[in-house]
Enzyme design. Structure first.
Site, PDB file in Angstrom:
ATOM      1  N   LEU A 278       0.807  -1.220   0.000  1.00 47.42           N
ATOM      2  CA  LEU A 278       0.000   0.000   0.000  1.00 47.42           C
ATOM      3  C   LEU A 278       0.842   1.274   0.000  1.00 47.42           C
ATOM      4  CD1 LEU A 278      -2.741  -1.062   2.582  1.00 47.42           C
ATOM      5  CD2 LEU A 278      -2.964  -0.934   0.107  1.00 47.42           C
ATOM      6  N   ARG A 279       2.156   1.102  -0.116  1.00 48.68           N
ATOM      7  CA  ARG A 279       3.011   2.281  -0.053  1.00 48.68           C
ATOM      8  C   ARG A 279       2.707   3.254  -1.189  1.00 48.68           C
ATOM      9  NH1 ARG A 279       7.751  -0.137   0.928  1.00 48.68           N
ATOM     10  NH2 ARG A 279       7.625   0.126   3.184  1.00 48.68           N
ATOM     11  N   GLY A 280       2.392   2.737  -2.370  1.00 46.49           N
ATOM     12  CA  GLY A 280       2.065   3.606  -3.501  1.00 46.49           C
ATOM     13  C   GLY A 280       0.849   4.471  -3.225  1.00 46.49           C
TER      14      GLY A 280
END
Length: 342
Positions: A278-280
């Site tokens: 989920l970093r993006g």
């Protein structure tokens, strides 16, 4: 002032708008997670990064404090020495720390002060580059040639804001809040995808092709080298305007909001691009808010997302040698489809 003390003004740099935007947004909101800048040699990567540090307003620190701590912070000491409550403050330029390729882990993280241990019989900590970079910028040129375990350490500290060192029976933890900036030439090797993903943004720089722009760059550089002080004075007003704009954006940032429908569309883009984790999603949200604040607005628009989404995602795409289109085109095409832009 010695000639070598003059820094090329950030506002005088011609072109490379993508790199400049990524750097500014990370200064407005360090939670974005830093930026890696990849491109040809001689495209102004190092010059731009050093110019950014000179552009920023001075910070207030406790005098002679190795961690650049603010006077409202608790003074940190890792020895048996008596700490004086003196919190005399001074103002310094935002630290700009260069990490050399040959740096050891002890040089980066800090180590035990052997001299004090032997002469005074006390366990004292000798701070490393992460301590010096606190509240500043840590720059790694040719980051793709740095040892992977050192990159892991830098990314962990940049993400958490702390550096933890365990040596000779003592455990040390000190603040290490900095903007991590790496640069390199892709011809000399790529970073592993797992490490690339840890950088918030990925900016690409290319050699300027337009002949008139190339001439302008050469002329500007020649004028700077001939009479640095006089030439820099031309850009004083532009520098001050940008300084004020960044400062206002930093103050406005906590008030910036993004609608849930935009967040949903961001999530859909990341999902359809098969972005791992989920970093993006998180970085796009942070970057869009920072861009809105930079534009002096408190609400994120579709246009804000369009300006930053490629910077946030291009290095997170899985490489497919059979893919007929580049990552930039792929992201832009899907963005227009989901946001229904013609």
């Amino acid at each position: 002032m010695n000639k070598k003390d003059f820094v090329y003004p950030f506002t005088a740099i011609v072109g490379q708008e993508e790199m400049k935007l990524a750097l500014i947004l990370n200064i407005i909101d360090p939670r974005i997670g830093g930026v890696i800048i990849m491109g040809d040699r001689g495209t102004g990567k190092s010059t731009t990064i050093r110019a950014l540090a000179d552009l920023l307003p001075e910070i207030e620190v406790i005098k002679d404090n190795p961690y650049n701590q603010h006077p409202t912070d608790d003074i940190i000491s890792f020895s048996n020495e008596i700490i004086q409550p003196d919190k005399t403050t001074i103002h310094i330029k935002v630290p700009m720390i260069d990490l050399p390729l040959g740096a050891t882990e002890d040089r980066v993280c800090g180590t035990i002060d052997i001299e004090k241990a032997l002469t005074a019989g006390i366990k004292a900590f000798e701070p490393g580059l992460l301590a010096k970079a606190n509240r500043g910028i840590l720059y790694v040129d040719e980051v793709n040639l740095l040892e992977n375990h050192l990159i892991d350490i830098l990314l962990d500290s940049a993400a958490s804001g702390w550096n933890t060192v365990e040596r000779e029976g003592i455990s040390i933890r000190h603040p290490a809040r900095f903007v991590l900036v790496g640069s390199g030439n892709p011809e000399e090797g790529e970073l592993r995808p797992q490490l690339l993903d840890r950088f918030g943004m990925h900016a690409e720089v290319t050699t300027v092709k337009e002949p008139t722009l190339r001439v302008k760059i050469v002329q500007e550089r020649a004028a700077f080298d001939t009479d640095s002080q006089k030439w820099i004075e031309k850009y004083t007003e532009m520098q001050n305007t940008l300084k004020q704009r960044i400062y206002q954006a930093q103050n406005l940032l906590p008030s910036v909001q993004i609608d849930s429908d935009l967040e949903l569309k961001i999530a859909k883009i990341c999902s359809e691009l098969n972005i791992d984790g989920l970093r993006g999603d998180i970085v796009i949200n942070f970057a869009a808010k920072a861009f809105a604040a930079f534009e002096n607005r408190t609400k994120v628009t579709v246009n804000d997302i369009s300006k930053i989404i490629t910077l946030c995602l291009r290095h997170r795409l899985r490489k497919d040698p059979l893919e007929s289109i580049g990552s930039n085109t792929k992201i832009e095409k899907l963005y227009k489809s989901i946001f229904e832009i013609n």
